[in-house]
Every structure is written in C-alpha cells, then in structure tokens.
Design an enzyme around this catalytic site. Structure first.
Site, PDB file in Angstrom:
ATOM      1  N   ARG A 148      15.374 -11.161 -35.201  1.00 30.85           N
ATOM      2  CA  ARG A 148      16.140 -10.159 -34.454  1.00 30.85           C
ATOM      3  C   ARG A 148      17.588 -10.615 -34.256  1.00 30.85           C
ATOM      4  NH1 ARG A 148      12.926  -8.168 -29.380  1.00 30.85           N
ATOM      5  NH2 ARG A 148      14.733  -6.786 -29.298  1.00 30.85           N
ATOM      6  N   ASN A 169      19.057  -3.521 -23.231  1.00 36.69           N
ATOM      7  CA  ASN A 169      19.182  -4.115 -24.568  1.00 36.69           C
ATOM      8  C   ASN A 169      19.615  -5.572 -24.478  1.00 36.69           C
ATOM      9  OD1 ASN A 169      18.586  -1.580 -25.404  1.00 36.69           O
ATOM     10  ND2 ASN A 169      20.668  -1.037 -25.989  1.00 36.69           N
ATOM     11  N   HIS A 189      17.494  -7.314 -19.175  1.00 34.84           N
ATOM     12  CA  HIS A 189      16.447  -7.991 -19.960  1.00 34.84           C
ATOM     13  C   HIS A 189      16.986  -9.199 -20.719  1.00 34.84           C
ATOM     14  CE1 HIS A 189      13.675  -4.188 -19.961  1.00 34.84           C
ATOM     15  NE2 HIS A 189      13.766  -4.782 -18.791  1.00 34.84           N
TER      16      HIS A 189
END
Ligand code: APR
Length: 237
Positions: free
Chosen positions: A59, A95, A112
């Site tokens: 990611r 995000n 987060h």
C-alpha cells in the site's frame, strides 16, 4: 458570517487517484480481497508480522506512485478561502494517505494514522517512513530491533484525536462527509453527533452511505467533479 465547516473524508476521495476503497456494492473493495482480521489488527501483527508489514509495504508503494486529484485540491482551496474570510475548515480524514497534504492542505487530522510514518512499539517514537518496513529494522530513536510498525490505527485500536474532532464539531455550522461508507465507528457516528449539536449535515458520495438517512442533504457523484462544484458554490471560482 463565513461558515465553520468540519469535513470528514474517506477512501472515496482517493479512489480516482488510484488508491482502492475498502467496501463497495460490487464487492471489489480491499476488504473483499484481503481479510482485515489477518492484516489489520494487533493480534495479526503479533501472529505474522511479515505478512502484515508486506501488506502495508504494498500500500505504501502504491501511495508513493499516486497523485492527489481535483477533490483534494478543491478542499485545500476551500481551507485557504475560508481562512481568508474569517471562517474555518477542519479537515478530518479516515485515510492514511498523504494526498490532502500533497494538494496543499495543512493540519489534516488523520484519525486512522499515516502510512508514511512508522511507530516504535517499545519507545512510541513516531518517524517519517517511506521505505518498506521489515522485522529486522532498527528503531532510529531507541535502537531496538523489530519493534517498528506502520503508524496506522488497526481494528480494535482507538482512533486518534477524537477529542479535537469533538471540539471542532461543537464549534461548527456544517458537517460534510465525503467518500466514506459510514460503516465503521466512531467516524460513522459523527453525523449523529453533528445533528445533536445542531449542525447542518451533507453527504457527498458516489453511492449513498449506510447512514445516508441521517444527513440533511446529499450529493451523489464522483468526488473529482462533486467537490470542486461544491467548493465553487461556497467560495466562488
Ligand atoms: N467519489 C466519491 N465517493 C466514492 C468514489 C468516488 N470516486 N469511489 C467510491 N466512493 C465512495 C463509495 O461509494 C463508498 O461510500 O467511497 C466510500 C468508500 O467506503 P469505504 O471503502 O468503506 O471507505 P471508508 O469509509 O474510508 O472506510 C472507513 O474502514 O477499513 C476501515 O480503516 C479503514 O478508514 C477505513 C474505514
């Protein structure tokens, strides 16, 4: 009086930058392909740290190759325009990417966490981190080996800066949720909190979220179109 707005963004705002969303009605989100319980919990990390770190390495690499889109730029423009007029935009995101910052937004609340940071589980030091993260990496702060993890909030962990978000909601006139499914709490509960504090509420999303009925207004469409249009309505071109 210029408005005081709290915006919450989710994976949908970064979808057109090529970063996947987690859940969608077509069953093609990240969590349809990968099991979050094996990749995004503290227990998963304790059981198989290589697997979890490899998932976040992938990611992170995707993120480093991605660019902000028109929606990220429009929100940065809104923040500046409101500040000039004595209003305020508090930008909260679920995000872990840095696309808001790269589009020019400063002081983004990453509830987060942030993928381009690592945290030491031993000394708690948080450092910028753009490379792959391995089990034999050394914490630059305390020198321990194998204690670094991505600075992201996993399932079962408490999101960051909830007190700051609550304070911002209490001061605001308008709450806007952008590109988020309303599936995971506590963020899914912000709209109810906003209603309780007397704010107007608006959802801007590709498809109506699970909690869509709680919003006063809804605008459906792709964020790269809907957000610049909404910002232009508020502050002009
Ligand atoms: N423009 C606007 N909205 C979009 C677009 C787009 N181009 N593409 C998708 N969306 C919308 C979808 O309709 C959906 O409502 O974005 C939303 C994405 O929902 P999720 O994938 O659930 O993402 P999010 O709400 O950010 O997830 C919340 O869940 O797994 C955790 O930690 C993860 O932060 C994440 C949290």
């Amino acid at each position: 009086m210029p408005p005081n707005i709290v915006v919450l963004t989710g994976a949908g705002i970064s979808a057109e930058s090529g970063l996947g969303t987690f859940r969608d009605r077509q069953g093609e989100g990240i969590w349809a392909k990968f099991d979050p319980m094996k990749l995004a919990t503290l227990e998963a990390f304790a059981r198989d740290p290589e697997l979890v770190l490899a998932f976040y390495d992938l990611r992170r690499r995707n993120l480093l190759g991605a660019e902000p889109n028109a929606a990220h730029f429009a929100l940065a423009q809104l923040k500046g325009a409101l500040a000039e007029r004595g209003g305020r935009l508090t930008l909260v995101t679920r995000n872990i990417d840095d696309l808001h910052e790269r589009a020019g937004s400063k002081r983004v609340i990453h509830m987060h966490g942030e993928l381009l940071k690592a945290r030491c589980s031993a000394c708690e030091a948080v450092r910028p981190w753009r490379d792959d993260l391995g089990v034999s990496d050394v914490c630059p702060h305390c020198g321990r080996v194998g204690t670094l993890r991505p600075q992201v909030v996993w399932f079962g962990e408490t999101p960051l800066e909830l007190d700051v978000i609550d304070w911002a909601l209490r001061q605001a006139d308008l709450f806007v949720a952008i590109g988020t499914s309303g599936a995971v709490y506590p963020a899914a509960g912000f709209v109810a909190e906003a209603c309780a504090y007397g704010l107007r509420t608006c959802e801007i999303n590709l498809e109506a979220a699970d909690n869509a009925q709680l919003f006063d207004e809804q605008r459906l469409g792709a964020a790269s179109k809907t957000i610049p249009n909404w910002v232009e309505e508020l502050v002009g071109p």
